[in-house]
Write a protein that holds these residues in place. Structure first.
Motif, short mmCIF file in Angstrom:
data_model
loop_
_atom_site.label_atom_id
_atom_site.label_comp_id
_atom_site.label_asym_id
_atom_site.label_seq_id
_atom_site.Cartn_x
_atom_site.Cartn_y
_atom_site.Cartn_z
N SER B 107 5.86 -39.90 -3.58
CA SER B 107 5.91 -39.23 -4.87
C SER B 107 6.94 -38.11 -4.86
O SER B 107 7.58 -37.85 -5.87
CB SER B 107 4.52 -38.73 -5.31
N ASN B 108 7.14 -37.46 -3.69
CA ASN B 108 8.21 -36.45 -3.62
C ASN B 108 9.59 -37.05 -3.78
O ASN B 108 10.38 -36.60 -4.60
CB ASN B 108 8.17 -35.71 -2.28
N LEU B 109 9.86 -38.09 -2.99
CA LEU B 109 11.21 -38.64 -3.00
C LEU B 109 11.55 -39.31 -4.33
O LEU B 109 12.65 -39.20 -4.82
CB LEU B 109 11.39 -39.64 -1.86
N PHE B 110 10.59 -40.00 -4.89
CA PHE B 110 10.91 -40.73 -6.11
C PHE B 110 10.81 -39.87 -7.37
O PHE B 110 11.51 -40.10 -8.33
CB PHE B 110 10.00 -41.94 -6.27
N PHE B 111 9.91 -38.90 -7.36
CA PHE B 111 9.64 -38.22 -8.63
C PHE B 111 10.00 -36.74 -8.67
O PHE B 111 10.27 -36.22 -9.72
CB PHE B 111 8.18 -38.42 -9.02
N ASN B 112 9.96 -36.06 -7.54
CA ASN B 112 10.23 -34.62 -7.60
C ASN B 112 11.66 -34.28 -7.20
O ASN B 112 12.48 -33.91 -8.02
CB ASN B 112 9.26 -33.85 -6.71
N ASP B 113 11.96 -34.48 -5.94
CA ASP B 113 13.22 -33.99 -5.41
C ASP B 113 14.45 -34.68 -6.01
O ASP B 113 15.38 -34.05 -6.44
CB ASP B 113 13.27 -34.23 -3.90
N ASP B 118 14.44 -44.24 -11.21
CA ASP B 118 15.18 -45.28 -11.91
C ASP B 118 15.56 -46.43 -10.96
O ASP B 118 15.35 -47.61 -11.26
CB ASP B 118 16.45 -44.62 -12.45
N ILE B 119 16.11 -46.07 -9.81
CA ILE B 119 16.49 -47.08 -8.82
C ILE B 119 15.26 -47.73 -8.21
O ILE B 119 15.19 -48.95 -8.06
CB ILE B 119 17.34 -46.45 -7.69
N ALA B 120 14.27 -46.90 -7.90
CA ALA B 120 13.05 -47.43 -7.29
C ALA B 120 12.39 -48.44 -8.22
O ALA B 120 11.88 -49.47 -7.77
CB ALA B 120 12.09 -46.28 -6.99
N ALA B 121 12.44 -48.16 -9.52
CA ALA B 121 11.81 -49.05 -10.49
C ALA B 121 12.53 -50.40 -10.52
O ALA B 121 11.89 -51.44 -10.53
CB ALA B 121 11.84 -48.41 -11.88
N LEU B 179 6.58 -48.28 -9.61
CA LEU B 179 6.29 -48.61 -11.00
C LEU B 179 4.86 -48.23 -11.35
O LEU B 179 4.57 -47.84 -12.48
CB LEU B 179 6.49 -50.11 -11.25
N LEU B 180 3.96 -48.39 -10.39
CA LEU B 180 2.57 -48.01 -10.63
C LEU B 180 2.36 -46.53 -10.32
O LEU B 180 1.64 -45.84 -11.03
CB LEU B 180 1.61 -48.86 -9.77
N LEU B 181 3.04 -46.07 -9.27
CA LEU B 181 2.86 -44.68 -8.84
C LEU B 181 3.19 -43.69 -9.95
O LEU B 181 2.54 -42.66 -10.09
CB LEU B 181 3.73 -44.42 -7.59
N GLN B 182 4.17 -44.02 -10.78
CA GLN B 182 4.56 -43.11 -11.87
C GLN B 182 3.37 -42.78 -12.79
O GLN B 182 3.32 -41.71 -13.38
CB GLN B 182 5.70 -43.70 -12.69
#
Lengths: 205, 205
Positions: B107-113, B118-121, B179-182
């Motif tokens: 969650s840090n790497l994909f959503f915060n920092d 977008d790429i992960a999705a 995609l689910l973690l968001q």
């Protein structure tokens, strides 16, 4: 499955309840074709053949109409679950059927038949009362099954009841919430049984 | 480590390796500001100060660059998990730490920092090799922890090993897949511990 009555114009002096139902049915039809997001109340009024002012006599906003549709769909899921669970003889079997019915009915109603995902997504994403009420209802059904299983000695009693219910709800959550369910559609065939087995192992006394 | 995506051309020497790294780093910076979806290779070339043709000497397409960034991020998550698990003394503790580190780092790497969601999705949604390799890697780590716990008598041995691993992976899946973690970000604080408790109860001998 949801019944969609044809959108007939209102008869003279219809009961308020019936007009509301008529607007909801027509809106459901319209949204399922054109999407919830892009439709305005004006579009809706035009398509139903009512004036915008007339619609506003019954509903405060587009969201209120969306809420009514959502409530209907979620009630249908709850009914399907209750029917599935009704004749199960043990709490174990009740849990299995509950999970299966929830996933099957939810994925059908939101993604296959009606394409109502758009509304469901708003409902879940913005925490509409219907979505919150639905989650609450699922939790309550779960609580009753777990309690029954504890009383009959089928399930363990060491873990605090609310902790057990909450953690099982977390396992089911990706299949309850349509925002997550949309990315799980390739799993709906097998995951409920596989996860039910895991949950039931965790409930063993 | 995550498998090298097959779509990445083989490295042609140290100099080339360094140019590739430079492009990936600059692209990561660019994507995290402007998003992956809307950026073309031309935009990217302009922003890095390389010609488009020069970039195409190293990468076949925008997706190949996205894949390289994704691999880097997913490798960082795997490293964080391995570090978290390393000094745990029991399989129970290893599982807890694995789940916690996975959710926190993801969650840090994909959503915060980095805002690399977008790429992960794309990676998760289109089943890029990096995303598939990552899921495979998580499953493998899980398998090793479960096997160790079965050998030491800490975990039950009645359920077929692959069934146990698969169903636990299903529990973790909403936190593995961005995609689910968001939609689960409000749960990342408590869910890993609550779900770990449930999973560990299901593993009791």
């Amino acid at each position: 499955m949801i019944e969609t009555p044809p959108s007939t114009p209102p008869s003279r002096g219809p009961a308020e309840h019936s007009v509301r139902e008529q607007i909801v049915a027509a809106a459901e039809e319209h949204f399922s074709h054109y999407g919830y997001e892009k439709t305005t109340v004006s579009d809706l009024a035009k398509s139903i053949g009512f004036s915008k002012a007339y619609i506003y006599k019954f509903f405060d906003s587009k969201q209120t109409i969306g809420e009514a549709i959502c409530s209907k769909v979620l009630s249908a899921i709850v009914e399907a679950i209750e029917e599935a669970v009704m004749n199960a003889s043990t709490p174990t079997e009740k849990f299995r059927r509950m999970f299966k019915a929830l996933v099957e009915t939810g994925s059908n109603l939101f993604f296959n038949d009606r394409k109502l995902y758009d509304i469901a997504a708003h409902s879940a994403g913005e925490g509409w009362p219907s979505a919150r009420g639905y989650a609450q209802h699922i939790k309550q059904m779960l609580l009753e099954i777990i309690r029954e299983g504890r009383e009959s000695g089928e399930f363990e009693r060491k873990t605090p009841l609310d902790e057990t219910v909450h953690s099982i709800f977390l396992v089911m959550h990706p299949y309850v919430n349509p925002l997550l369910l949309q990315h799980n559609l390739d799993l709906v065939e097998d995951a409920p049984a596989q996860l039910s087995n895991l949950v039931l192992r965790s409930l063993a006394p």
